[in-house]
Enzyme design. Structure first.
Site, PDB file in Angstrom:
ATOM      1  CD  GLU A  64       0.666  20.601 -10.790  1.00 37.96           C
ATOM      2  OE1 GLU A  64       0.228  19.945 -11.740  1.00 37.96           O
ATOM      3  OE2 GLU A  64       0.951  20.085  -9.689  1.00 37.96           O
ATOM      4  CB  ALA A 147      11.321  11.469  -3.471  1.00 42.54           C
ATOM      5  CG  ASP A 235       1.392  13.544 -10.889  1.00 40.92           C
ATOM      6  OD1 ASP A 235       2.052  13.462 -11.944  1.00 40.92           O
ATOM      7  OD2 ASP A 235       1.900  13.906  -9.820  1.00 40.92           O
ATOM      8  CE  LYS A 239       4.951  12.547 -14.016  1.00 46.80           C
ATOM      9  NZ  LYS A 239       4.184  13.127 -12.896  1.00 46.80           N
TER      10      LYS A 239
HETATM   11  P1  NAD Z   1      11.304  10.376  -8.080  1.00 47.90           P
HETATM   12  O1  NAD Z   1      11.839  10.988  -9.329  1.00 47.90           O
HETATM   13  O2  NAD Z   1      12.016  10.597  -6.797  1.00 47.90           O
HETATM   14  O3  NAD Z   1      11.157   8.788  -8.257  1.00 47.90           O
HETATM   15  C1  NAD Z   1      10.586   8.193  -9.394  1.00 47.90           C
HETATM   16  C2  NAD Z   1      11.233   6.837  -9.600  1.00 47.90           C
HETATM   17  O4  NAD Z   1      10.552   6.188 -10.706  1.00 47.90           O
HETATM   18  C3  NAD Z   1      12.724   6.891  -9.961  1.00 47.90           C
HETATM   19  O5  NAD Z   1      13.461   6.129  -9.027  1.00 47.90           O
HETATM   20  C4  NAD Z   1      12.783   6.297 -11.377  1.00 47.90           C
HETATM   21  O6  NAD Z   1      13.954   5.534 -11.620  1.00 47.90           O
HETATM   22  C5  NAD Z   1      11.531   5.406 -11.373  1.00 47.90           C
HETATM   23  N1  NAD Z   1      11.030   5.049 -12.698  1.00 47.90           N
HETATM   24  C6  NAD Z   1      10.882   5.841 -13.789  1.00 47.90           C
HETATM   25  N2  NAD Z   1      10.377   5.120 -14.821  1.00 47.90           N
HETATM   26  C7  NAD Z   1      10.173   3.867 -14.351  1.00 47.90           C
HETATM   27  C8  NAD Z   1       9.665   2.673 -14.929  1.00 47.90           C
HETATM   28  N3  NAD Z   1       9.292   2.635 -16.221  1.00 47.90           N
HETATM   29  N4  NAD Z   1       9.581   1.548 -14.147  1.00 47.90           N
HETATM   30  C9  NAD Z   1       9.979   1.584 -12.846  1.00 47.90           C
HETATM   31  N5  NAD Z   1      10.489   2.683 -12.240  1.00 47.90           N
HETATM   32  C10 NAD Z   1      10.589   3.822 -12.990  1.00 47.90           C
HETATM   33  O7  NAD Z   1       9.800  10.904  -7.973  1.00 47.90           O
HETATM   34  P2  NAD Z   1       8.823  10.873  -6.700  1.00 47.90           P
HETATM   35  O8  NAD Z   1       8.949  12.139  -5.937  1.00 47.90           O
HETATM   36  O9  NAD Z   1       8.976   9.565  -6.000  1.00 47.90           O
HETATM   37  O10 NAD Z   1       7.422  10.943  -7.454  1.00 47.90           O
HETATM   38  C11 NAD Z   1       6.987   9.853  -8.242  1.00 47.90           C
HETATM   39  C12 NAD Z   1       5.790  10.276  -9.051  1.00 47.90           C
HETATM   40  O11 NAD Z   1       4.672  10.509  -8.176  1.00 47.90           O
HETATM   41  C13 NAD Z   1       5.988  11.580  -9.827  1.00 47.90           C
HETATM   42  O12 NAD Z   1       5.462  11.403 -11.125  1.00 47.90           O
HETATM   43  C14 NAD Z   1       5.181  12.594  -9.067  1.00 47.90           C
HETATM   44  O13 NAD Z   1       4.703  13.617  -9.899  1.00 47.90           O
HETATM   45  C15 NAD Z   1       4.058  11.731  -8.539  1.00 47.90           C
HETATM   46  N6  NAD Z   1       3.404  12.247  -7.343  1.00 47.90           N
HETATM   47  C16 NAD Z   1       2.067  12.120  -7.271  1.00 47.90           C
HETATM   48  C17 NAD Z   1       1.403  12.567  -6.148  1.00 47.90           C
HETATM   49  C18 NAD Z   1      -0.078  12.386  -6.030  1.00 47.90           C
HETATM   50  O14 NAD Z   1      -0.690  12.926  -5.132  1.00 47.90           O
HETATM   51  N7  NAD Z   1      -0.682  11.592  -6.883  1.00 47.90           N
HETATM   52  C19 NAD Z   1       2.109  13.180  -5.091  1.00 47.90           C
HETATM   53  C20 NAD Z   1       3.490  13.264  -5.183  1.00 47.90           C
HETATM   54  C21 NAD Z   1       4.145  12.790  -6.315  1.00 47.90           C
END
Ligand code: NAD
Length: 347
Positions: A64, A147, A235, A239
């Site tokens: 994006e 993360a 987001d 999803k």
């Molecule tokens: P990541 O992959 O590092 O961590 C995601 C975690 O979610 C993993 O540890 C995974 O095991 C866990 N997980 C997956 N399904 C699950 C469930 N059903 N129950 C509990 N835990 C579960 O990703 P990240 O970098 O931490 O990002 C997380 C999410 O936040 C992503 O979808 C990303 O796109 C979104 N995000 C949104 C924004 C925003 O501004 N809204 C900004 C950054 C990231």
């Protein structure tokens, strides 16, 4: 020749610089500062150029571009979202961003934004909760311990005064990592075995999981009256994290409706389902939480203005910290029309 109105060299903030910047200033101070910068830009929301982000979707993720301008400065972020990357040992989200001078169009900053995105997302979440969560909230459930998680926990501690985080992830290793990283930071950290256990006694529930599907991290019966939900992980089209019934009984607050209706939890609802824009709550033009039993939802998807605020904050720290290098990124010939001559002179 470099005229006083522009720079031929562009300050570049690398990952290493960003890490040192955060350590130099202190992560909680950065989160507090960013929340204040983002809030200040939300107050002047109408003057920004706004557009839903330009997304290129594939079966495995999305790439994006997120542009905006306040008329003086232009900014954009490049960011990806690839939930399947984790299995390959790669990150779900990586990013970089740029600021430019609207007057000349010349870039004035290039920066890593993978770390900065985690910081700005946490700062935005915490800033929104300051306006929407029950007053005096002390406990937050944090579901998804990847993360973004530690940044969210510390953002809510620094900005909202949260003292306990209750962690849950389908992968116990993620929860262990998160608990370890948060140890000794002034938060009571409770590792939980289920999402139900994590939400016990929590006034705030943050969902920040990554899965490219309509997931149900929270079902309706899990959400009690008066809770504030900070929904971060849903987001992207297709999803989401919350059961639709939760949305139907929540007061929903969004960044930019045109983008959130495509990407946020509310993609599950009718296109005219009422939502409130967060900037209007901050400006006193709309009501935030109106009673103690109300369920509030910040349907966060991340908007370009937050990245713009974060990049401007980083730029404002360059002189103080010296944490940047100069990039030779603009051709800038002595005679602006003699671009070809630059090649001849370089031979
Ligand atoms: P990541 O992959 O590092 O961590 C995601 C975690 O979610 C993993 O540890 C995974 O095991 C866990 N997980 C997956 N399904 C699950 C469930 N059903 N129950 C509990 N835990 C579960 O990703 P990240 O970098 O931490 O990002 C997380 C999410 O936040 C992503 O979808 C990303 O796109 C979104 N995000 C949104 C924004 C925003 O501004 N809204 C900004 C950054 C990231």
């Amino acid at each position: 020749m470099t005229s006083p109105s522009h720079q031929a060299f562009v300050p570049f903030v690398s990952v290493d610089h960003m890490l040192k910047l955060v350590l130099h200033l202190g992560i909680e101070r950065v989160l507090i500062d960013l929340a204040a910068e983002i809030e200040a830009d939300f107050r002047r929301w109408p003057l920004f150029d706004k557009t839903p982000r330009v997304a290129s979707h594939s079966d495995v993720g999305v790439i994006e571009l997120m542009p905006t301008s306040d008329g003086e400065t232009y900014g954009f972020k490049y960011v990806n979202g690839h939930p399947s990357n984790m299995k390959k040992g790669l990150q779900t989200v990586t990013a970089f961003g740029l600021l430019a001078d609207v007057e000349t169009g010349y870039p004035v900053l290039l920066s890593e934004m993978t770390i900065l995105t985690a910081l700005r997302t946490a700062a935005t979440s915490a800033m929104a909760a300051k306006w929407l969560a029950p007053k005096g909230s002390t406990t937050m459930a944090l579901i998804g311990n990847g993360a973004q998680a530690e940044f969210q926990a510390l953002g809510f501690k620094a900005v909202c005064g949260i003292s306990e985080v209750r962690l849950y992830d389908i992968d116990p290793a993620a929860t262990e990592k998160c608990a370890r990283n948060l140890a000794g930071r002034g938060l009571r950290v409770v590792a939980c075995k289920t999402a139900e256990e994590a939400i016990l006694g929590a006034q705030i529930i943050t969902t920040v999981t990554a899965d490219k599907q309509y997931a149900t991290i929270l079902t309706d019966n899990m959400v009690g009256a008066g809770v504030h939900i900070n929904g971060v992980g849903g987001d992207c089209p297709g999803k989401t994290e919350l059961h639709r019934d939760i949305l139907l009984r929540s007061s929903i607050f969004v960044e930019y409706p045109e983008q959130t209706r495509i990407e946020g939890e509310i993609q599950q609802l009718a296109p005219d389902h009422p939502v409130t824009e967060l900037w209007q709550v901050i400006n006193g033009q709309a009501t935030g939480r109106s009673d103690a039993r109300e369920v509030t939802l910040f349907d966060s998807v991340g908007f370009a203005v937050e990245d713009f605020s974060a990049l401007r904050y980083v730029r404002s720290k360059l002189q103080e910290t010296g944490l940047f290098t100069q990039l030779d990124m603009i051709a800038d010939p002595d005679d602006p029309r003699d671009l070809f001559g630059m090649i001849l002179r370089a031979a």
